[in-house]
Design a protein around this motif. Structure first.
Motif, PDB file in Angstrom:
ATOM      1  N   ASN A   9       3.892   3.402  -5.823  1.00 21.82           N
ATOM      2  CA  ASN A   9       3.527   2.622  -4.644  1.00 21.82           C
ATOM      3  C   ASN A   9       3.259   3.556  -3.467  1.00 21.82           C
ATOM      4  O   ASN A   9       3.846   4.641  -3.382  1.00 21.82           O
ATOM      5  N   THR A  64       0.160  -4.612   8.052  1.00 25.54           N
ATOM      6  CA  THR A  64      -0.950  -5.557   7.935  1.00 25.54           C
ATOM      7  C   THR A  64      -2.298  -4.865   8.055  1.00 25.54           C
ATOM      8  O   THR A  64      -3.253  -5.180   7.333  1.00 25.54           O
ATOM      9  N   THR A  66      -2.980  -1.635   7.501  1.00 25.16           N
ATOM     10  CA  THR A  66      -3.180  -0.458   6.656  1.00 25.16           C
ATOM     11  C   THR A  66      -3.275  -0.774   5.171  1.00 25.16           C
ATOM     12  O   THR A  66      -3.994  -0.096   4.436  1.00 25.16           O
ATOM     13  N   PHE A  67      -2.582  -1.804   4.722  1.00 21.03           N
ATOM     14  CA  PHE A  67      -2.480  -2.060   3.290  1.00 21.03           C
ATOM     15  C   PHE A  67      -3.037  -3.434   2.928  1.00 21.03           C
ATOM     16  O   PHE A  67      -2.899  -4.394   3.692  1.00 21.03           O
ATOM     17  N   ALA A  68      -3.650  -3.512   1.749  1.00 14.88           N
ATOM     18  CA  ALA A  68      -4.149  -4.786   1.254  1.00 14.88           C
ATOM     19  C   ALA A  68      -2.986  -5.752   1.041  1.00 14.88           C
ATOM     20  O   ALA A  68      -1.871  -5.327   0.719  1.00 14.88           O
ATOM     21  N   PRO A  69      -3.226  -7.057   1.231  1.00 16.72           N
ATOM     22  CA  PRO A  69      -2.141  -8.038   1.105  1.00 16.72           C
ATOM     23  C   PRO A  69      -1.446  -8.000  -0.242  1.00 16.72           C
ATOM     24  O   PRO A  69      -0.251  -8.315  -0.333  1.00 16.72           O
ATOM     25  N   GLU A  70      -2.173  -7.616  -1.295  1.00 15.70           N
ATOM     26  CA  GLU A  70      -1.574  -7.624  -2.635  1.00 15.70           C
ATOM     27  C   GLU A  70      -0.879  -6.312  -2.979  1.00 15.70           C
ATOM     28  O   GLU A  70      -0.317  -6.160  -4.069  1.00 15.70           O
ATOM     29  N   GLN A  71      -0.879  -5.350  -2.048  1.00 16.48           N
ATOM     30  CA  GLN A  71      -0.307  -4.032  -2.321  1.00 16.48           C
ATOM     31  C   GLN A  71       1.200  -4.020  -2.095  1.00 16.48           C
ATOM     32  O   GLN A  71       1.685  -4.263  -0.994  1.00 16.48           O
ATOM     33  N   ARG A  97       6.967  -7.975   0.897  1.00 19.00           N
ATOM     34  CA  ARG A  97       6.029  -6.861   0.733  1.00 19.00           C
ATOM     35  C   ARG A  97       6.688  -5.625   0.133  1.00 19.00           C
ATOM     36  O   ARG A  97       6.035  -4.845  -0.560  1.00 19.00           O
TER      37      ARG A  97
END
Length: 210
Positions: A9, A64, A66-71, A97
């Motif tokens: 991750n 929010t 920097t990263f995709a919602p599914e990450q 998250r």
């Protein structure tokens, strides 16, 4: 199970009081060489002038943006940064998250050093503060993810040092002499790596749907 080959991750590093993300220079370099995508942000103001809840809003905004919602993400908080991260996880939806959460020398139960300042963030880090009592009232929430507290019994910033202990998750004692050395000692690096390679408890998308 071969954890060396697991997909890593992104790891987000959250600094402490009077620091910036640069304080993680050595640790970020180490984790990067081990294959982790590493990120950090600069909280502002970093001197305790504002509450840790307000700094946690900055953390929320950074995630929010920097990263995709599914990450899924792993979060490492040093000192005050660990408490800021806890507020994000426990109060601002970060529980949905974050998959692994590590604190390093964080005053989960307060530090008497915080009595030296009347600044809002420092008042919140005093032992038995309303802010910490509220967070600790449902610390069991952290059992939903993989939580590790790393600390040293010789800490002169977190007083008493065992304030870094928590009734949930795992703990690792790294017996270094000074608070800042927790971010440069090879034993800390090894402890962080071990925590980041643990199998996740539950994918955050499934947690969010429960």
């Amino acid at each position: 199970m071969n954890t060396e080959n697991q997909q890593r991750n992104p790891v987000l590093l959250v600094h402490g009081i009077d620091d910036t993300g640069a304080v993680f220079h050595k640790m970020a370099g180490y984790l990067g060489l081990q294959g982790w995508p590493v990120y950090s942000l600069d909280l502002f103001p970093n001197n305790g002038d504002v509450g840790l809840d307000e700094l946690a809003e900055q953390l929320t905004d950074y995630v929010t943006a920097t990263f995709a919602p599914e990450q899924g993400l792993d979060l490492v908080g040093f000192s005050m940064g660990g408490i800021v991260s806890r507020y994000y996880i426990q109060r601002l939806g970060g529980i949905n998250r974050i998959q692994r959460f590590i604190t390093i020398s964080s005053p989960h139960n307060g530090t008497v050093v915080a009595y030296g300042s009347q600044r809002s963030g420092c008042v919140q880090m005093r032992p038995d503060s309303t802010f910490l009592k509220d967070l600790n009232s449902d610390a069991v929430t952290l059992e939903q993810l993989d939580f590790t507290s790393i600390w040293t019994p010789y800490d002169l910033m977190i007083v008493p040092a065992n304030s870094s202990q928590m009734p949930v998750g795992s703990e690792v004692i790294v017996p270094v002499a000074l608070h800042p050395w927790m971010l440069t000692d090879p034993r800390s690096f090894a402890a962080v790596k071990a925590a980041l390679t643990k199998p996740i408890k539950l994918p955050f998308l499934k947690k969010a749907s429960n």
